[in-house]
Design an enzyme around this catalytic site. Structure first.
Site, mmCIF file in Angstrom:
data_model
loop_
_atom_site.group_PDB
_atom_site.id
_atom_site.type_symbol
_atom_site.label_atom_id
_atom_site.label_comp_id
_atom_site.label_asym_id
_atom_site.label_seq_id
_atom_site.Cartn_x
_atom_site.Cartn_y
_atom_site.Cartn_z
ATOM 1 N N PHE A 200 -7.295 19.970 -24.598
ATOM 2 C CA PHE A 200 -8.005 18.714 -24.858
ATOM 3 C C PHE A 200 -9.371 18.751 -24.154
ATOM 4 O O PHE A 200 -9.555 19.495 -23.200
ATOM 5 C CB PHE A 200 -7.160 17.529 -24.379
ATOM 6 C CG PHE A 200 -7.809 16.219 -24.680
ATOM 7 C CD1 PHE A 200 -7.996 15.819 -25.990
ATOM 8 C CD2 PHE A 200 -8.275 15.393 -23.672
ATOM 9 C CE1 PHE A 200 -8.634 14.628 -26.288
ATOM 10 C CE2 PHE A 200 -8.913 14.190 -23.962
ATOM 11 C CZ PHE A 200 -9.086 13.813 -25.264
ATOM 12 N N ASP A 201 -10.329 17.927 -24.632
ATOM 13 C CA ASP A 201 -11.704 18.048 -24.102
ATOM 14 C C ASP A 201 -11.819 17.800 -22.595
ATOM 15 O O ASP A 201 -12.542 18.506 -21.908
ATOM 16 C CB ASP A 201 -12.699 17.183 -24.887
ATOM 17 C CG ASP A 201 -12.340 15.720 -24.947
ATOM 18 O OD1 ASP A 201 -11.172 15.387 -24.700
ATOM 19 O OD2 ASP A 201 -13.213 14.888 -25.252
ATOM 20 N N ALA B 134 0.634 13.925 -22.792
ATOM 21 C CA ALA B 134 0.243 12.586 -23.250
ATOM 22 C C ALA B 134 1.130 12.073 -24.398
ATOM 23 O O ALA B 134 1.524 10.914 -24.425
ATOM 24 C CB ALA B 134 -1.217 12.603 -23.684
ATOM 25 N N HIS C 169 -20.286 14.199 -25.807
ATOM 26 C CA HIS C 169 -20.041 13.332 -26.971
ATOM 27 C C HIS C 169 -19.921 11.851 -26.612
ATOM 28 O O HIS C 169 -20.224 10.995 -27.424
ATOM 29 C CB HIS C 169 -18.789 13.797 -27.721
ATOM 30 C CG HIS C 169 -17.554 13.804 -26.887
ATOM 31 N ND1 HIS C 169 -17.367 14.701 -25.865
ATOM 32 C CD2 HIS C 169 -16.452 13.021 -26.910
ATOM 33 C CE1 HIS C 169 -16.188 14.468 -25.299
ATOM 34 N NE2 HIS C 169 -15.620 13.453 -25.911
ATOM 35 N N ASP D 192 0.586 19.405 -20.864
ATOM 36 C CA ASP D 192 -0.282 18.236 -20.996
ATOM 37 C C ASP D 192 0.519 17.307 -21.909
ATOM 38 O O ASP D 192 0.599 17.511 -23.112
ATOM 39 C CB ASP D 192 -1.620 18.669 -21.605
ATOM 40 C CG ASP D 192 -2.545 17.492 -21.849
ATOM 41 O OD1 ASP D 192 -2.083 16.341 -21.740
ATOM 42 O OD2 ASP D 192 -3.719 17.722 -22.175
ATOM 43 N N LYS E 274 -0.920 6.846 -23.671
ATOM 44 C CA LYS E 274 -0.459 7.163 -25.026
ATOM 45 C C LYS E 274 1.024 6.809 -25.124
ATOM 46 O O LYS E 274 1.374 5.660 -25.342
ATOM 47 C CB LYS E 274 -0.688 8.649 -25.341
ATOM 48 C CG LYS E 274 -2.138 8.985 -25.655
ATOM 49 C CD LYS E 274 -2.939 9.237 -24.437
ATOM 50 C CE LYS E 274 -4.299 9.819 -24.727
ATOM 51 N NZ LYS E 274 -5.099 9.934 -23.497
ATOM 52 N N TYR F 144 0.837 -1.214 0.000
ATOM 53 C CA TYR F 144 0.000 0.000 0.000
ATOM 54 C C TYR F 144 0.864 1.252 0.000
ATOM 55 O O TYR F 144 0.593 2.217 -0.713
ATOM 56 C CB TYR F 144 -0.914 -0.009 1.237
ATOM 57 C CG TYR F 144 -1.941 1.093 1.233
ATOM 58 C CD1 TYR F 144 -3.224 0.871 0.734
ATOM 59 C CD2 TYR F 144 -1.640 2.368 1.708
ATOM 60 C CE1 TYR F 144 -4.165 1.874 0.715
ATOM 61 C CE2 TYR F 144 -2.571 3.388 1.688
ATOM 62 C CZ TYR F 144 -3.844 3.138 1.193
ATOM 63 O OH TYR F 144 -4.771 4.141 1.176
#
Ligand SMILES: Cc1ncc(COP(=O)(O)O)c(C=O)c1O
Length: 458
Positions: A124-125, A217, A450, A215, A258, A72
């Site tokens: 990004f969304d 990714a 979406h 960001d 990604k 843990y």
């Protein structure tokens, strides 16, 4: 003759996929309410809905899974990941999260308040969703070339420094908690940001004392484009380029699904101890204890290994050349696509593909449905459905680009699959003048609609 590109790996295990008939697909897509997210994976032959979490892990990553430490607190897997992040990205502090949007949730809970302004390049969304959910505003400062799919610009993910400075000047600095630079920029077509732009954004941000977060990714694909396209970087290794890129940031969020080639995982990197400590509380609340935060030990091990594999030149070269291969096939049918080709996907310009479908009938979604009907290929709309409604007026937002994204999973499909996709879309292109009606919304969620939207064919 120059040798052609070939994958620097061979296959040890395969997974069956099944072709279907057009009649079956007509039935399935109707039941799915013309939303391709509602299809069962077995109803899809080639799945290009996303490159996120859909890659094939290597034998070394699978072996790392067996070595995972599930303690843990203080697991060796945590330290393995910590070392990989330090070695490749240069951050001393990090928090694991279960995926990229969870990293956004933890970071933004720490940094963003209602009324704040968050400039960036085509957020990004999920990033935009998390900003707007906090009643803050994302301001897009991407260069205008990005919004014309015919313009050949090597770094269409770049931030327009004038637009950025205007935002920084016109708001009190306390209202701008951070600038987000997305590398590569998914929403504008998997387009990279140049090193020069990263450097200039950082120096502008320092002038106004605003932190810069990446960001990240697809940071490795961005580094590949810098190596191939930016003067001065051709002889540098991907890891050297990555190290320089992140030297122009104060922190990062990562969707490891990604460029770290794992099926699940994410993290936040921090330069500064104080912010890392502040974010720990939210990590514990939303994700888990700070040494596992939403990931099992085995997942952290596979992720650490994936960071090394994802930053190898030969792998990136074959990956990005496969994307370009699909792009070239589509261009040979005259299909309009975002130029130059992106890192993880080909983006088809739906407005130019289906000029007779009005924007109110969602041309990119219509095209996604038609491609599925044609060949069982699943792409995804990056257009007005994704852009959602304006949070204040509740009117549909119509973005400059209506795109059908064909995202290619890492190390999964062969070029024969790419040929199949190209012919299927070529067939739709040939009969494009017979496509008369688009789709209309019959049900939608108040935010991030979406994913679950229900549509009807007009
Ligand atoms: C640029 C970018 N940022 C953030 C995310 C969110 O990551 P995740 O899907 O892991 O939550 C994505 C996912 O596609 C992305 O492309």
């Amino acid at each position: 003759m120059e040798l052609p590109f070939a994958e620097p790996y061979k296959m040890k295990m395969v997974e069956s996929i099944r072709k279907s008939s057009r009649k079956e697909r007509e039935e399935w897509i109707k039941t799915a309410r013309y939303n391709l997210f509602n299809l069962k994976s077995e109803q899809v032959f080639i799945d290009l809905i996303t490159d996120s979490g859909t890659g094939a892990m290597s034998d070394k990553q699978w072996s790392e899974m067996m070595l995972g430490d599930e303690s843990y607190a203080g697991a060796s897997s945590y330290y393995k990941l910590k070392n990989a992040i330090k070695e490749i990205l240069g951050f001393d502090y990090f928090l694991p999260t279960h995926q990229g949007r969870a990293a956004e949730n933890v970071l933004f809970s720490t940094m963003i308040e209602a009324g704040d302004i968050v400039p960036g390049n085509s957020h990004f969304d999920t990033t935009k969703g998390h900003i707007e959910f906090r009643n803050a505003t994302a301001v897009d400062c991407t260069i205008s070339e990005a919004f014309d799919t015919t313009v050949e610009h090597p770094f269409k993910g770049n931030i327009d420094l004038e637009k950025l400075e205007y935002v920084l000047k016109s708001h009190p600095v306390e209202r701008i908690p951070l600038i987000i630079v997305t590398v590569t920029c998914n929403s504008s077509g998997g387009q990279p940001v140049s090193m020069q732009n990263l450097r200039e954004v950082y120096s502008l941000a320092k002038k106004y004392v605003v932190p810069v977060f990446f960001d990240s990714a697809r940071f490795a694909e961005n580094a590949y484009f810098i190596k191939m396209r930016e003067p001065g970087y051709a002889t540098k290794s991907i890891r050297e380029i990555v190290a320089e890129m992140f030297s122009y940031s104060d922190g990062m969020t990562m969707s490891s699904k990604k460029d770290a080639i794992v099926n699940m995982g994410g993290f936040i990197g921090f330069r500064e101890e104080t912010l890392w400590k502040k974010a720990q509380t939210f990590n514990i609340m939303f994700e888990g204890f700070i040494t596992y935060g939403g990931m099992s030990g085995r997942d952290m091990n596979a992720l650490a290994q994936g960071l090394y594999e994802g930053t190898e030149f030969d792998y990136l070269d074959s990956r990005i050349k496969q994307v370009a291969y699909l792009g070239q096939q589509l261009r040979s049918y005259d299909i309009p696509v975002q130029m130059p080709f992106g890192g993880h996907a080909i983006f088809v310009d739906a407005k130019r593909f289906l000029p007779k479908i009005p924007k109110e009938q969602f041309p990119a979604q219509t095209l996604a449905v038609e491609l599925y009907l044609e060949g069982g290929v699943r792409g995804v709309e990056i257009g007005a459905l994704l852009a959602d409604r304006d949070p204040v007026t509740r009117e549909n937002r119509y973005p400059k680009l209506e795109l059908l994204r064909l995202a290619i999973p890492r190390r999964v499909y062969t070029n024969n699959h790419m040929n199949y996709v190209a012919v299927a879309l070529g067939n739709v292109y040939e009969r494009r003048n017979k496509i008369h009606g688009g789709v209309k919304i019959i049900n939608e969620a108040p935010i991030m609609r979406h994913f679950t939207i229900e549509l009807e064919r007009i």
